[in-house]
Design an enzyme around this catalytic site. Sequence first.
Site, mmCIF file in Angstrom:
data_model
loop_
_atom_site.group_PDB
_atom_site.id
_atom_site.type_symbol
_atom_site.label_atom_id
_atom_site.label_comp_id
_atom_site.label_asym_id
_atom_site.label_seq_id
_atom_site.Cartn_x
_atom_site.Cartn_y
_atom_site.Cartn_z
ATOM 1 C CG HIS A 126 -0.383 0.249 2.523
ATOM 2 N ND1 HIS A 126 -0.065 -0.768 3.394
ATOM 3 C CD2 HIS A 126 -0.064 1.392 3.161
ATOM 4 C CE1 HIS A 126 0.419 -0.249 4.509
ATOM 5 N NE2 HIS A 126 0.432 1.060 4.393
ATOM 6 C CG ASP A 156 0.023 -4.120 2.756
ATOM 7 O OD1 ASP A 156 0.082 -3.597 1.627
ATOM 8 O OD2 ASP A 156 0.036 -3.472 3.815
ATOM 9 N N GLY A 228 3.197 6.288 7.889
ATOM 10 C CA GLY A 228 4.563 6.615 7.481
ATOM 11 C C GLY A 228 5.551 5.557 7.944
ATOM 12 C CG ASN A 229 6.367 4.055 11.963
ATOM 13 O OD1 ASN A 229 5.764 4.824 12.696
ATOM 14 N ND2 ASN A 229 7.667 3.851 12.054
ATOM 15 C CB SER A 230 3.267 1.616 6.039
ATOM 16 O OG SER A 230 2.093 1.769 6.788
ATOM 17 C CG LEU A 285 -7.625 -27.994 2.979
ATOM 18 C CD1 LEU A 285 -6.713 -29.136 2.530
ATOM 19 C CD2 LEU A 285 -7.599 -27.858 4.500
ATOM 20 C CB VAL A 287 -12.230 -26.317 3.846
ATOM 21 C CG1 VAL A 287 -12.046 -27.712 3.309
ATOM 22 C CG2 VAL A 287 -10.981 -25.834 4.578
ATOM 23 C CG LEU A 288 -16.100 -21.646 2.874
ATOM 24 C CD1 LEU A 288 -17.525 -21.163 2.629
ATOM 25 C CD2 LEU A 288 -15.120 -20.513 2.637
ATOM 26 C CB ILE A 289 -12.280 -23.251 8.700
ATOM 27 C CG1 ILE A 289 -11.438 -21.983 8.517
ATOM 28 C CG2 ILE A 289 -11.742 -24.401 7.875
ATOM 29 C CD1 ILE A 289 -10.002 -22.140 8.974
#
Length: 484
Positions: A126, A156, A228-230, A285, A287-289
């Site tokens: 970003h 990111d 700004g630290n990003s 994998l 799947v919805l967990i």
Amino acid sequence: MTAMSPVAVSFQPAKTVLRLSTMALCLATLLFLSLSAKAQSLPDFTELVEDNSAAVVNISTVSEPDPRGARGAPFSQREFEQLPEFFQHFFGGPQSPYGGGSARPRRSMGSGFIVSEDGYVLTNNHVVEGADEIMVRLSDRRELQAKLVGTDPRSDMAVLKIEDDEPLPVVKIGDSSELEPGEWVLAIGSPFGFDYTVTAGIVSAVGRSLPSENYVPFIQTDVAINPGNSGGPLFNLDGEVVGINSQIYTRSGGFMGVSFAIPIDDAMNVFRQLRDEGEVSRGWLGVLIQEVNRDLAESFGLSRPRGALIAEVMPGSPAEEAGLQSGDIVLSYEGEPIQLSADLPPRVGRTPVGEEATMTILRGGEEKTLKVEIGRLPADEGAGATSAEPSQPSAGPLGMSVEPLPEEVAEKLDVPGGVLVTQVGRGPAFEAGIRPNDVITELNRKPITDMNSFREAVNSLPSDKAVSVRIIREGRATYLVMKP
């Protein structure tokens, strides 16, 4: 001789006072030495900062003017929106030299660090997203134009490349898997544009899963991190980079004591893939967990909440080919226990595509071991009866009315059967979270295919324990807990 006795007795209290004074002095000395030792045990970061600041860089970008008229700011759009109003006006106001109206280029600012002598730089996606020009400034005031090697929005992360005739300083890469809560860590970056600001704190937690990304087990710290630290590095006391500062939790736009960093182990894996392949592939994998809470643990026969409950298995996925089913609870992956559902996605994501992984699951109250060949995570990860004769809605002891599932709905949801919830009143169903238009496909671990199977399941419900209910809502499957 008798005249001496009063004199002899009168000196005893004075000796006692002297002894007590001596003891008090000794105790005070010991306390002072103890406090001095504690003070000396606090870390001194000066040498660490001196040794590593040179490899930390300031990153500034320039983008073409936003045709929608968005104002420029020395941060990314996401960071700019988090700034307090005062800083928004200071950095992005019409009179600000940093930005202005829609006719001016948009500017962004962040941090990064050099990881190799040939000039590879790591930062956040970003920070450089949408940039037309990227400049990297070193601590010795050198400014170098950077080339964007690749980005991975899912984590990111972004990889840049700079070149110069003079040698480039490099950070030491640590091992984020060794981090433990309570360890001291330090950040170097450019919050609000103030270059090479140093802040320190401790590791608050590891393996944090955030709603925005389930495949990154974030490091949580209380290090002061601000816009700004990003992209800047997070160091341990050995001067090794253990994370990339990425996100903050804030209600004010500034630091609130909850900061998140990408573990350097995951970051370097992404870096190597972007450098060598130009893209990032992760294990999948299919799947919805969901989390296993206390009530679900009771209904599935677990002694305590643990594991990742599979709510849905995607068609054609590696999970389906391996024989995984909805209602299975993953207890371990490659020998590592799964305590929280958030533990599973990062471990699957780090597994090389095509490699076979071993899983321990709980099914029907018994533990089973399955092997699954891990697939590749799609770029857009997404999911996915026989109706009986029409009958009157059934309002039973659960406090809800159901009717046969229309055939077109079953086809759309790709389910073999179920019942459609039409009304929910006060009662166990409402308290469980069941709502109208939910499709019930399983009740108390029994498949629901039509009205008859639903009635049979309801009639056999125990009255002294919680039971699980699998529903499909807006195309997504989930398990709820009902207490009849």
